[in-house]
Design an enzyme around this catalytic site. Structure first.
Site, PDB file in Angstrom:
ATOM      1  N   LYS A 149       0.848  -1.200   0.000  1.00  0.00           N
ATOM      2  CA  LYS A 149       0.000   0.000   0.000  1.00  0.00           C
ATOM      3  C   LYS A 149       0.885   1.252   0.000  1.00  0.00           C
ATOM      4  O   LYS A 149       0.636   2.201  -0.740  1.00  0.00           O
ATOM      5  CB  LYS A 149      -0.936  -0.016   1.221  1.00  0.00           C
ATOM      6  CG  LYS A 149      -2.052  -1.048   1.096  1.00  0.00           C
ATOM      7  CD  LYS A 149      -2.827  -1.248   2.389  1.00  0.00           C
ATOM      8  CE  LYS A 149      -3.848  -2.384   2.219  1.00  0.00           C
ATOM      9  NZ  LYS A 149      -4.560  -2.729   3.448  1.00  0.00           N
ATOM     10  N   GLN A 195      -4.521  -1.082   9.593  1.00  0.00           N
ATOM     11  CA  GLN A 195      -4.454  -2.436   9.047  1.00  0.00           C
ATOM     12  C   GLN A 195      -5.038  -3.440  10.049  1.00  0.00           C
ATOM     13  O   GLN A 195      -4.647  -3.452  11.214  1.00  0.00           O
ATOM     14  CB  GLN A 195      -2.984  -2.788   8.731  1.00  0.00           C
ATOM     15  CG  GLN A 195      -2.802  -4.125   8.049  1.00  0.00           C
ATOM     16  CD  GLN A 195      -3.398  -4.179   6.646  1.00  0.00           C
ATOM     17  OE1 GLN A 195      -3.277  -3.239   5.869  1.00  0.00           O
ATOM     18  NE2 GLN A 195      -4.078  -5.280   6.327  1.00  0.00           N
ATOM     19  N   ASP A 222     -10.962   3.072   4.089  1.00  0.00           N
ATOM     20  CA  ASP A 222     -11.321   1.648   4.013  1.00  0.00           C
ATOM     21  C   ASP A 222     -12.837   1.468   3.967  1.00  0.00           C
ATOM     22  O   ASP A 222     -13.319   0.373   3.682  1.00  0.00           O
ATOM     23  CB  ASP A 222     -10.767   0.896   5.244  1.00  0.00           C
ATOM     24  CG  ASP A 222      -9.570   0.010   4.889  1.00  0.00           C
ATOM     25  OD1 ASP A 222      -9.383  -0.276   3.687  1.00  0.00           O
ATOM     26  OD2 ASP A 222      -8.829  -0.381   5.814  1.00  0.00           O
TER      27      ASP A 222
END
Ligand code: NAD
Length: 293
Positions: free
Chosen positions: A57, A101, A124
């Site tokens: 990422k 994460q 997200d």
């Protein structure tokens, strides 16, 4: 779609095209505003798979001309420390997207941590307000894997309207938001899960079959209707004599009669990261013109 009669849906190539589009838009916006989108990525602990995801990422964020800030916190980080960092990033005007994460260590409650992220920076799309906006058809930041899945389907099929989509898996991060996106595309949607009866028959009725389960090759070839388009979201690590290999939730070698199928790796995975960058760009654009969003 190009005239690709290819059986495999090339997520790598479609994601590369999406990233190229994002990079050129970032560059144009930089010329106009003097600013670039900023993405903050928080990794707690040392999970090896998470480290690989975060590194990918970070690299792709930088490659598209955005700013990437990485925060690597120890496994012992408390929820209060994590939330304090998020609150600091919420206030930071150079940060437009914040990603924590998952999974998080046991002492932190993922839901509370995610809901501490400012909703407009929740790239997200897991914040409860973004989930609610998606469910009620309002503009929202949409979870990346479902968004990438729908892009692959539209690239292959064009209009999805009226098709029967079966989504196997009902998690908050893949199955549920995907089913809502497919409803918004006017599919007839069936969501199957670990309590579903007659899963093979349910799958056989699908024009579009999406597997998001996390069970290696659960979906057998004779569960797939001839001509169906199959998206394999599953990523399962199998160790054997030759080392570790990745397999999906679909027995791909038995799926020759599907119209098309995504490989694992190289299908949905690259789309997930490209959609994260797309969400970060969207959050940046909205920060420039909040009234218009
Ligand atoms: P999860 O464990 O949260 O959810 C799994 C779902 O599968 C549940 O809803 C459960 O009811 C269902 N399920 C379990 N066993 C089943 C069975 N035997 N029959 C039918 N349904 C069953 O998992 P998740 O986070 O949604 O992820 C699913 C898979 O997708 C995992 O392999 C994960 O690694 C992968 N994934 C890939 C990406 C990507 O970028 N490609 C992103 C996210 C998740």
């Amino acid at each position: 779609m190009d005239a690709v009669s290819d059986h495999h849906i090339d997520g790598k190539q479609i994601a590369a095209q999406l990233r190229a589009n994002i990079a050129s838009e970032v560059s144009e916006l930089k010329d106009v505003t003097g600013e670039v989108p900023g993405l903050a990525i928080i990794l707690v602990g040392d999970d090896p798979a998470s480290r690989v995801y975060v590194a990918n990422k970070h690299r792709q964020t930088v490659e598209t001309g955005m700013k990437s800030l990485e925060f690597r916190l120890s496994e012992q980080t408390t929820q209060a420390e994590l939330v304090a960092l998020i609150e600091r990033l919420n206030e930071d005007h150079s940060v437009h997207g914040i990603l924590v994460q998952l999974p998080l260590p046991a002492q932190t409650e993922a839901e509370a941590v995610i809901n501490a992220i400012a909703v407009e920076k929740d790239v997200d799309g897991f914040h409860v307000l973004n989930a609610g906006r998606l469910a009620t058809g309002l503009a929202s930041l949409v979870p990346c894997t479902p968004l990438g899945t729908v892009m692959l389907l539209k690239d292959r099929l064009g209009d999805l309207s009226g098709l029967h989509a079966v989504v196997v898996g009902r998690s908050n991060i893949v199955g549920k938001p995907l089913s809502q996106l497919l409803l918004a595309e006017n599919c007839t949607v069936t969501v199957a899960h670990s309590h579903s009866r007659n899963l093979p028959d349910i799958c056989r009725s699908a024009d579009i079959l999406v597997a998001a389960v996390g069970r290696p090759e659960l979906i057998r070839g004779d569960w797939i209707k001839p001509g169906a388009v199959v998206i394999d979201v599953g990523i399962n690590r199998l160790s054997d004599r030759d080392g570790v290999r990745l397999v999906g939730d679909v027995a791909t070698s038995e799926a020759g009669h599907a119209a098309a199928i995504t490989p694992v790796p190289g299908g949905v995975g690259p789309m997930t990261i490209a959609c994260l960058l797309s969400n970060t760009l969207q959050a940046f654009r909205r920060s420039l013109a909040p009234a218009a969003s």
